[in-house]
Design a protein around this motif. Structure first.
Motif, PDB file in Angstrom:
ATOM      1  N   SER A 105      35.085  43.907  49.736  1.00  0.00           N
ATOM      2  CA  SER A 105      35.188  42.482  49.457  1.00  0.00           C
ATOM      3  C   SER A 105      33.927  42.036  48.716  1.00  0.00           C
ATOM      4  O   SER A 105      32.873  42.667  48.843  1.00  0.00           O
ATOM      5  CB  SER A 105      35.287  41.730  50.783  1.00  0.00           C
ATOM      6  OG  SER A 105      35.030  40.359  50.622  1.00  0.00           O
ATOM      7  N   GLN A 106      34.019  40.937  47.997  1.00  0.00           N
ATOM      8  CA  GLN A 106      32.805  40.365  47.394  1.00  0.00           C
ATOM      9  C   GLN A 106      31.826  39.924  48.488  1.00  0.00           C
ATOM     10  O   GLN A 106      30.628  39.844  48.246  1.00  0.00           O
ATOM     11  CB  GLN A 106      33.164  39.194  46.474  1.00  0.00           C
ATOM     12  CG  GLN A 106      33.811  39.624  45.172  1.00  0.00           C
ATOM     13  CD  GLN A 106      32.899  40.494  44.323  1.00  0.00           C
ATOM     14  OE1 GLN A 106      31.713  40.231  44.165  1.00  0.00           O
ATOM     15  NE2 GLN A 106      33.458  41.569  43.795  1.00  0.00           N
ATOM     16  N   HIS A 107      32.312  39.684  49.703  1.00  0.00           N
ATOM     17  CA  HIS A 107      31.429  39.373  50.831  1.00  0.00           C
ATOM     18  C   HIS A 107      30.507  40.552  51.125  1.00  0.00           C
ATOM     19  O   HIS A 107      29.377  40.357  51.547  1.00  0.00           O
ATOM     20  CB  HIS A 107      32.237  39.030  52.083  1.00  0.00           C
ATOM     21  CG  HIS A 107      32.969  37.742  51.982  1.00  0.00           C
ATOM     22  ND1 HIS A 107      32.368  36.523  52.151  1.00  0.00           N
ATOM     23  CD2 HIS A 107      34.273  37.485  51.705  1.00  0.00           C
ATOM     24  CE1 HIS A 107      33.261  35.567  51.997  1.00  0.00           C
ATOM     25  NE2 HIS A 107      34.433  36.128  51.719  1.00  0.00           N
ATOM     26  N   ARG A 139      28.234  38.198  47.414  1.00  0.00           N
ATOM     27  CA  ARG A 139      28.566  37.330  46.276  1.00  0.00           C
ATOM     28  C   ARG A 139      29.805  36.480  46.553  1.00  0.00           C
ATOM     29  O   ARG A 139      30.555  36.151  45.644  1.00  0.00           O
ATOM     30  CB  ARG A 139      28.793  38.179  45.028  1.00  0.00           C
ATOM     31  CG  ARG A 139      27.551  38.931  44.586  1.00  0.00           C
ATOM     32  CD  ARG A 139      27.742  39.635  43.266  1.00  0.00           C
ATOM     33  NE  ARG A 139      28.896  40.504  43.252  1.00  0.00           N
ATOM     34  CZ  ARG A 139      28.872  41.802  42.967  1.00  0.00           C
ATOM     35  NH1 ARG A 139      27.727  42.397  42.675  1.00  0.00           N
ATOM     36  NH2 ARG A 139      29.983  42.503  42.964  1.00  0.00           N
ATOM     37  N   ALA A 140      30.023  36.124  47.829  1.00  0.00           N
ATOM     38  CA  ALA A 140      31.166  35.284  48.194  1.00  0.00           C
ATOM     39  C   ALA A 140      30.793  34.431  49.403  1.00  0.00           C
ATOM     40  O   ALA A 140      29.946  34.807  50.213  1.00  0.00           O
ATOM     41  CB  ALA A 140      32.377  36.153  48.517  1.00  0.00           C
ATOM     42  N   ASP A 191      32.853  31.695  52.316  1.00  0.00           N
ATOM     43  CA  ASP A 191      34.069  31.081  52.861  1.00  0.00           C
ATOM     44  C   ASP A 191      33.662  29.763  53.512  1.00  0.00           C
ATOM     45  O   ASP A 191      32.806  29.753  54.393  1.00  0.00           O
ATOM     46  CB  ASP A 191      34.727  31.988  53.906  1.00  0.00           C
ATOM     47  CG  ASP A 191      35.383  33.214  53.297  1.00  0.00           C
ATOM     48  OD1 ASP A 191      35.637  33.218  52.083  1.00  0.00           O
ATOM     49  OD2 ASP A 191      35.644  34.173  54.052  1.00  0.00           O
ATOM     50  N   TRP A 212      31.626  30.629  39.336  1.00  0.00           N
ATOM     51  CA  TRP A 212      32.276  31.133  40.546  1.00  0.00           C
ATOM     52  C   TRP A 212      33.767  30.858  40.476  1.00  0.00           C
ATOM     53  O   TRP A 212      34.193  29.872  39.884  1.00  0.00           O
ATOM     54  CB  TRP A 212      31.681  30.482  41.789  1.00  0.00           C
ATOM     55  CG  TRP A 212      30.290  30.945  42.101  1.00  0.00           C
ATOM     56  CD1 TRP A 212      29.179  30.801  41.321  1.00  0.00           C
ATOM     57  CD2 TRP A 212      29.858  31.617  43.278  1.00  0.00           C
ATOM     58  NE1 TRP A 212      28.087  31.347  41.942  1.00  0.00           N
ATOM     59  CE2 TRP A 212      28.469  31.849  43.145  1.00  0.00           C
ATOM     60  CE3 TRP A 212      30.507  32.032  44.432  1.00  0.00           C
ATOM     61  CZ2 TRP A 212      27.729  32.492  44.133  1.00  0.00           C
ATOM     62  CZ3 TRP A 212      29.759  32.665  45.417  1.00  0.00           C
ATOM     63  CH2 TRP A 212      28.388  32.895  45.263  1.00  0.00           C
ATOM     64  N   TRP A 246      37.529  30.377  42.544  1.00  0.00           N
ATOM     65  CA  TRP A 246      38.080  29.882  43.796  1.00  0.00           C
ATOM     66  C   TRP A 246      39.342  30.656  44.158  1.00  0.00           C
ATOM     67  O   TRP A 246      40.247  30.812  43.330  1.00  0.00           O
ATOM     68  CB  TRP A 246      38.398  28.391  43.657  1.00  0.00           C
ATOM     69  CG  TRP A 246      38.952  27.748  44.880  1.00  0.00           C
ATOM     70  CD1 TRP A 246      38.495  27.874  46.165  1.00  0.00           C
ATOM     71  CD2 TRP A 246      40.051  26.849  44.945  1.00  0.00           C
ATOM     72  NE1 TRP A 246      39.247  27.106  47.024  1.00  0.00           N
ATOM     73  CE2 TRP A 246      40.215  26.456  46.292  1.00  0.00           C
ATOM     74  CE3 TRP A 246      40.921  26.325  43.988  1.00  0.00           C
ATOM     75  CZ2 TRP A 246      41.202  25.591  46.713  1.00  0.00           C
ATOM     76  CZ3 TRP A 246      41.907  25.439  44.404  1.00  0.00           C
ATOM     77  CH2 TRP A 246      42.036  25.080  45.754  1.00  0.00           C
ATOM     78  N   GLY A 247      39.412  31.130  45.406  1.00  0.00           N
ATOM     79  CA  GLY A 247      40.587  31.857  45.885  1.00  0.00           C
ATOM     80  C   GLY A 247      41.843  31.008  45.951  1.00  0.00           C
ATOM     81  O   GLY A 247      42.952  31.534  46.034  1.00  0.00           O
ATOM     82  N   HIS A 250      37.673  30.527  50.011  1.00  0.00           N
ATOM     83  CA  HIS A 250      36.887  31.575  49.349  1.00  0.00           C
ATOM     84  C   HIS A 250      36.417  31.204  47.944  1.00  0.00           C
ATOM     85  O   HIS A 250      37.217  30.813  47.097  1.00  0.00           O
ATOM     86  CB  HIS A 250      37.769  32.835  49.268  1.00  0.00           C
ATOM     87  CG  HIS A 250      37.107  34.016  48.669  1.00  0.00           C
ATOM     88  ND1 HIS A 250      36.367  34.898  49.411  1.00  0.00           N
ATOM     89  CD2 HIS A 250      37.101  34.486  47.400  1.00  0.00           C
ATOM     90  CE1 HIS A 250      35.931  35.867  48.609  1.00  0.00           C
ATOM     91  NE2 HIS A 250      36.352  35.625  47.389  1.00  0.00           N
ATOM     92  N   SER A 272      33.838  33.118  44.972  1.00  0.00           N
ATOM     93  CA  SER A 272      33.090  34.345  44.698  1.00  0.00           C
ATOM     94  C   SER A 272      32.604  34.381  43.257  1.00  0.00           C
ATOM     95  O   SER A 272      33.219  33.821  42.362  1.00  0.00           O
ATOM     96  CB  SER A 272      33.933  35.590  44.997  1.00  0.00           C
ATOM     97  OG  SER A 272      35.113  35.578  44.234  1.00  0.00           O
ATOM     98  N   LYS A 273      31.489  35.053  43.101  1.00  0.00           N
ATOM     99  CA  LYS A 273      30.900  35.286  41.784  1.00  0.00           C
ATOM    100  C   LYS A 273      31.390  36.649  41.341  1.00  0.00           C
ATOM    101  O   LYS A 273      31.100  37.648  41.980  1.00  0.00           O
ATOM    102  CB  LYS A 273      29.367  35.270  41.893  1.00  0.00           C
ATOM    103  CG  LYS A 273      28.644  35.400  40.607  1.00  0.00           C
ATOM    104  CD  LYS A 273      28.312  34.039  40.056  1.00  0.00           C
ATOM    105  CE  LYS A 273      27.435  34.150  38.831  1.00  0.00           C
ATOM    106  NZ  LYS A 273      26.934  32.862  38.433  1.00  0.00           N
TER     107      LYS A 273
END
Length: 182
Positions: free
Chosen positions: A104-106, A110-111, A113, A162, A164-165, A176, A178-179
């Motif tokens: 994951s980007q997490h 780089r993410a 929530d 960034w 958006w999920g 979410h 993320s970059k």
């Protein structure tokens, strides 16, 4: 913003993670709670994402945009489900992407929530994993801490590159950002 010590990441970082601890930063910041009062919270992010996170969360604070809770995912022993169930805003967690074997980007820091109860992960068939989030599954929803398509929270992140999920096709991950996608 400061370097984060390994002992603060006992559950969220382990050998084999795609980012070394030395590339992560601890950000301590003030946010507005759902109780209309300022609170202090923490996020861990990659050093390349830290300035962006400080910028966006500074804007959220200026707007008095509410965040329910902001703790390191380590407060939940690195368990993403438990962190989401607690409506915790979090960032770094060395884990695969939901439903995938890829990072994951997490896992790269780089993410982030934000307010995961109010902004749930919704599968293409409309289901959510967290019962406390069902009433927030369809957009738009006008309630405190909710992120809707094209709103100022989405625009604040987009200005800095960034994603958006909530704009994904099929499955939506409204919490979410993320970059670099994913």
């Amino acid at each position: 913003m400061s370097k984060v010590s390994r002992d603060r990441l006992r559950h969220s970082w382990r050998p084999g993670c795609p980012v070394p601890v030395g590339d992560l930063r601890l950000i301590t910041m003030t946010y507005w709670g759902f109780d209309h009062r300022p609170h202090t919270g923490e996020l861990v992010v990659n050093k390349v994402a830290a300035d962006d996170i400080v910028t966006v969360f500074g804007r959220l604070y200026g707007w008095r945009w509410p965040i329910y809770k902001m703790e390191l995912v380590d407060a939940y022993k690195g368990d993403d489900f438990d962190s989401i169930e607690a409506d915790n805003t979090s960032a770094f967690n060395c884990r695969p992407a939901t439903g995938s074997s890829n990072w994951s980007q997490h896992a790269y820091g780089r993410a982030v929530d934000i307010n995961p109860r109010e902004n749930p992960y919704v599968t293409a068939d409309g289901s959510v994993a967290h019962k406390n989030a069902r009433r927030f599954a369809e957009r738009p929803v006008y309630a405190p801490g909710v992120i809707n398509p094209g709103d100022r929270v989405v625009r604040a992140f987009e200005r800095l590159g960034w994603e958006w999920g909530g704009s994904w096709s099929g499955t939506k991950d409204y919490q979410h950002f993320s970059k670099g996608g994913g």
